[in-house]
Design a protein around this motif. Structure first.
Motif, PDB file in Angstrom:
ATOM      1  N   ALA A 187       0.783  -1.270  -0.131  1.00 52.80           N
ATOM      2  CA  ALA A 187      -0.045   0.012   0.144  1.00 52.80           C
ATOM      3  C   ALA A 187       0.881   1.264  -0.039  1.00 52.80           C
ATOM      4  N   LEU A 188       2.054   1.067  -0.522  1.00 50.14           N
ATOM      5  CA  LEU A 188       2.827   2.307  -0.816  1.00 50.14           C
ATOM      6  C   LEU A 188       2.964   2.969   0.757  1.00 50.14           C
ATOM      7  N   GLN A 189       3.280   2.116   1.847  1.00 46.43           N
ATOM      8  CA  GLN A 189       3.139   2.715   3.289  1.00 46.43           C
ATOM      9  C   GLN A 189       4.511   3.762   3.308  1.00 46.43           C
ATOM     10  N   SER A 190       5.583   3.431   2.711  1.00 46.22           N
ATOM     11  CA  SER A 190       6.639   4.364   2.395  1.00 46.22           C
ATOM     12  C   SER A 190       6.586   5.685   1.736  1.00 46.22           C
ATOM     13  N   ASP A 191       6.948   6.789   2.301  1.00 42.67           N
ATOM     14  CA  ASP A 191       6.635   8.038   1.703  1.00 42.67           C
ATOM     15  C   ASP A 191       7.673   7.980   0.554  1.00 42.67           C
ATOM     16  N   ARG A 192       8.857   7.553   0.468  1.00 45.82           N
ATOM     17  CA  ARG A 192       9.705   7.506  -0.520  1.00 45.82           C
ATOM     18  C   ARG A 192       8.947   6.721  -1.799  1.00 45.82           C
ATOM     19  N   ALA A 193       8.561   5.630  -1.648  1.00 44.45           N
ATOM     20  CA  ALA A 193       7.860   4.687  -2.765  1.00 44.45           C
ATOM     21  C   ALA A 193       6.565   5.584  -3.176  1.00 44.45           C
ATOM     22  N   ARG A 194       5.902   6.449  -2.215  1.00 42.78           N
ATOM     23  CA  ARG A 194       4.883   7.265  -2.901  1.00 42.78           C
ATOM     24  C   ARG A 194       5.333   8.347  -3.813  1.00 42.78           C
ATOM     25  N   LEU A 195       6.586   8.872  -3.399  1.00 42.89           N
ATOM     26  CA  LEU A 195       7.308   9.714  -4.332  1.00 42.89           C
ATOM     27  C   LEU A 195       7.805   9.330  -5.550  1.00 42.89           C
ATOM     28  N   ARG A 196       8.070   7.941  -5.628  1.00 37.62           N
ATOM     29  CA  ARG A 196       8.603   7.434  -6.786  1.00 37.62           C
ATOM     30  C   ARG A 196       7.673   6.932  -7.499  1.00 37.62           C
ATOM     31  N   TYR A 197       6.388   6.540  -6.989  1.00 41.02           N
ATOM     32  CA  TYR A 197       5.293   6.211  -7.987  1.00 41.02           C
ATOM     33  C   TYR A 197       4.875   7.415  -8.680  1.00 41.02           C
ATOM     34  N   ALA A 198       4.864   8.434  -8.039  1.00 38.97           N
ATOM     35  CA  ALA A 198       4.567   9.887  -8.562  1.00 38.97           C
ATOM     36  C   ALA A 198       5.311  10.293  -9.790  1.00 38.97           C
ATOM     37  N   GLY A 199       6.856   9.974  -9.738  1.00 41.05           N
ATOM     38  CA  GLY A 199       7.633  10.140 -10.686  1.00 41.05           C
ATOM     39  C   GLY A 199       7.423   9.285 -11.805  1.00 41.05           C
ATOM     40  N   TYR A 200       6.992   7.820 -11.483  1.00 39.64           N
ATOM     41  CA  TYR A 200       6.444   7.108 -12.633  1.00 39.64           C
ATOM     42  C   TYR A 200       5.331   7.546 -13.361  1.00 39.64           C
ATOM     43  N   CYS A 201       4.555   8.165 -12.656  1.00 39.44           N
ATOM     44  CA  CYS A 201       3.294   8.560 -13.344  1.00 39.44           C
ATOM     45  C   CYS A 201       3.781   9.883 -14.115  1.00 39.44           C
ATOM     46  N   ASP A 202       4.552  10.769 -13.716  1.00 39.15           N
ATOM     47  CA  ASP A 202       4.830  11.798 -14.563  1.00 39.15           C
ATOM     48  C   ASP A 202       5.465  11.438 -15.929  1.00 39.15           C
ATOM     49  N   ALA A 203       6.250  10.420 -15.777  1.00 37.39           N
ATOM     50  CA  ALA A 203       7.016  10.005 -16.998  1.00 37.39           C
ATOM     51  C   ALA A 203       6.082   9.427 -18.023  1.00 37.39           C
ATOM     52  N   MET A 204       5.094   8.787 -17.466  1.00 34.47           N
ATOM     53  CA  MET A 204       4.126   7.981 -18.270  1.00 34.47           C
ATOM     54  C   MET A 204       3.326   9.012 -19.178  1.00 34.47           C
ATOM     55  N   ARG A 205       2.870  10.120 -18.126  1.00 32.43           N
ATOM     56  CA  ARG A 205       2.137  11.004 -18.539  1.00 32.43           C
ATOM     57  C   ARG A 205       2.768  11.881 -19.975  1.00 32.43           C
ATOM     58  N   ALA A 206       3.870  12.135 -19.485  1.00 33.94           N
ATOM     59  CA  ALA A 206       4.617  13.031 -20.495  1.00 33.94           C
ATOM     60  C   ALA A 206       4.934  12.079 -21.919  1.00 33.94           C
ATOM     61  N   TYR A 207       4.811  11.000 -22.044  1.00 36.33           N
ATOM     62  CA  TYR A 207       4.551   9.995 -22.971  1.00 36.33           C
ATOM     63  C   TYR A 207       3.283   9.787 -23.692  1.00 36.33           C
ATOM     64  N   GLY A 208       2.189  10.486 -23.111  1.00 39.28           N
ATOM     65  CA  GLY A 208       1.008  10.145 -23.426  1.00 39.28           C
ATOM     66  C   GLY A 208       0.375   8.884 -23.291  1.00 39.28           C
ATOM     67  N   LEU A 209       0.885   8.260 -21.954  1.00 41.51           N
ATOM     68  CA  LEU A 209       0.467   6.837 -21.791  1.00 41.51           C
ATOM     69  C   LEU A 209      -0.052   6.997 -20.496  1.00 41.51           C
ATOM     70  N   LYS A 210      -1.046   6.026 -20.084  1.00 45.85           N
ATOM     71  CA  LYS A 210      -2.016   5.832 -19.007  1.00 45.85           C
ATOM     72  C   LYS A 210      -1.050   5.095 -17.806  1.00 45.85           C
ATOM     73  N   ARG A 211      -1.379   5.777 -16.611  1.00 48.86           N
ATOM     74  CA  ARG A 211      -0.358   5.157 -15.580  1.00 48.86           C
ATOM     75  C   ARG A 211      -1.130   3.876 -15.286  1.00 48.86           C
ATOM     76  N   ARG A 212      -0.321   2.884 -14.834  1.00 49.49           N
ATOM     77  CA  ARG A 212      -0.951   1.720 -14.131  1.00 49.49           C
ATOM     78  C   ARG A 212      -0.867   1.658 -12.608  1.00 49.49           C
ATOM     79  N   ALA A 213      -1.712   0.813 -11.976  1.00 48.23           N
ATOM     80  CA  ALA A 213      -1.895   0.856 -10.545  1.00 48.23           C
ATOM     81  C   ALA A 213      -0.702  -0.016 -10.109  1.00 48.23           C
ATOM     82  N   VAL A 214      -0.204   0.373  -8.950  1.00 47.11           N
ATOM     83  CA  VAL A 214       1.069  -0.296  -8.405  1.00 47.11           C
ATOM     84  C   VAL A 214       0.676  -1.880  -8.137  1.00 47.11           C
TER      85      VAL A 214
END
Length: 339
Positions: A187-214
């Motif tokens: 459940a992304l308990q770690s604040d570091r993991a949450r920030l890393r997921y946000a970075g993943y979403c940023d990159a996917m969005r920049a390429y016009g791609l839909k983010r996927r659930a963890v």
């Protein structure tokens, strides 16, 4: 009863030199240091550090709290910090929490009772943590390792977790992958993991791609094939997985290979941390590298500056991609993009 004067006499040095040898051995010539230590061993003498600590109102001890030592990133960090602290005349006391906020409170209190001069902390969540609030109100010096807190009263040393994971995801995207998923602990308990997921979403969005659930694993550093298998079926199954830390990635690769999945031929896998173990496995792990040695020495420097009375500050260190054989380019047609 043997005292320091007896040791100095047997070693053929002054009492002041003998005292300095025990208080700051790195500041004494090796030959002299060995003379003094040999004399002490022969006489069965050990200095009374407690008396000195009581006089100076300092213990020269630093408390270190990490989630666990199962993840080599924390073991590497502790070893590098121990070297940096020793050069500055300090020793470390270590405690682990297993990602439990309740345990964090307990071990911090235990370390404070041992009169540590300051604390280095890696907690589950730095944004809503009662322990950090208490330490700040009590003006106890502490530095957060790996966190990027929004509170300006907290001193921290980290890499930019969000930008680092965006870098990792772009690396896979530039290699032709479009169906990329992130694997993380519960459940992304770690604040570091949450920030890393946000970075993943940023990159996917920049390429016009839909983010996927963890893809959630039962533990932060341990993968289970049963947890990932359902996501590997069907036409939209990922071709690449990016993990929230290296040890999870290493565990995931082992689980995949045990279940007849070839990495990277069938599935590319990428980590985040840059631990040395990743270079010693097959396939070698592609990862985002955190400068663990630089982070450790910066943490110690910042903590000692706080102990000396300076205000808390934070540093964000650079990270980079370490290529490895756990990923490979993928040729994919444009219609495979998920809008």
């Amino acid at each position: 009863m043997t005292d320091l004067k007896d040791v100095a006499q047997l070693a053929g040095v002054s009492r002041a030199t003998a005292a300095r040898t025990f208080a700051s051995p790195d500041q004494v010539r090796p030959a002299t240091r060995e003379q003094v230590f040999a004399a002490a061993r022969e006489l069965g003498f050990r200095p009374n550090l407690l008396g000195r600590q009581l006089r100076l109102q300092t213990t020269n001890l630093i408390g270190v709290v990490v989630p666990n030592l199962l993840n080599p990133v924390f073991a590497e960090q502790f070893q590098a910090m121990e070297r940096a602290a020793r050069l500055r005349g300090y020793s470390l006391l270590l405690a682990t929490t297993d990602y439990s906020t309740e345990r964090e409170s307990i071990v911090v209190e235990e370390l404070l009772r041992q009169r540590v001069d300051g604390l280095v902390l890696t907690v589950t969540d730095a944004e809503s943590n009662s322990v950090l609030n208490s330490l700040t109100s009590e003006q106890t010096p502490f530095v957060l390792a790996y966190h990027q807190p929004s509170n300006p009263n907290y001193s921290a040393v980290s890499v930019d977790n969000r930008a680092g994971m965006a870098l990792a995801t772009r690396y896979l995207l530039d290699a032709g992958h479009r169906r990329i998923s992130m694997v993380a602990g519960p459940a992304l308990q770690s604040d570091r993991a949450r920030l890393r997921y946000a970075g993943y979403c940023d990159a996917m969005r920049a390429y016009g791609l839909k983010r996927r659930a963890v893809i959630e694993m039962p533990a932060h550093t341990q993968a289970e094939f049963a947890a990932v298998e359902p996501f590997l079926q069907g036409p939209q199954a990922p071709t690449a997985l990016v993990c929230s830390n290296d040890f999870l990635a290493i565990s995931l690769i082992a689980e995949l290979r045990r279940n007849a999945w070839n990495v990277p031929e069938q599935l590319s896998v990428m980590g985040f941390d840059g631990i040395a173990l990743g270079t010693q496995m097959h396939p070698t792990l592609c990862s985002v590298v955190q400068p663990i040695g630089l982070l450790a020495s910066t943490v110690i420097d910042q903590l000692l500056a706080q102990i000396a009375g300076n205000a808390p500050i934070s540093h964000c260190l650079p990270c980079h991609i370490r290529p490895g054989d756990s990923t490979q380019p993928l040729e994919e047609t444009p219609d495979a993009r998920v809008q």
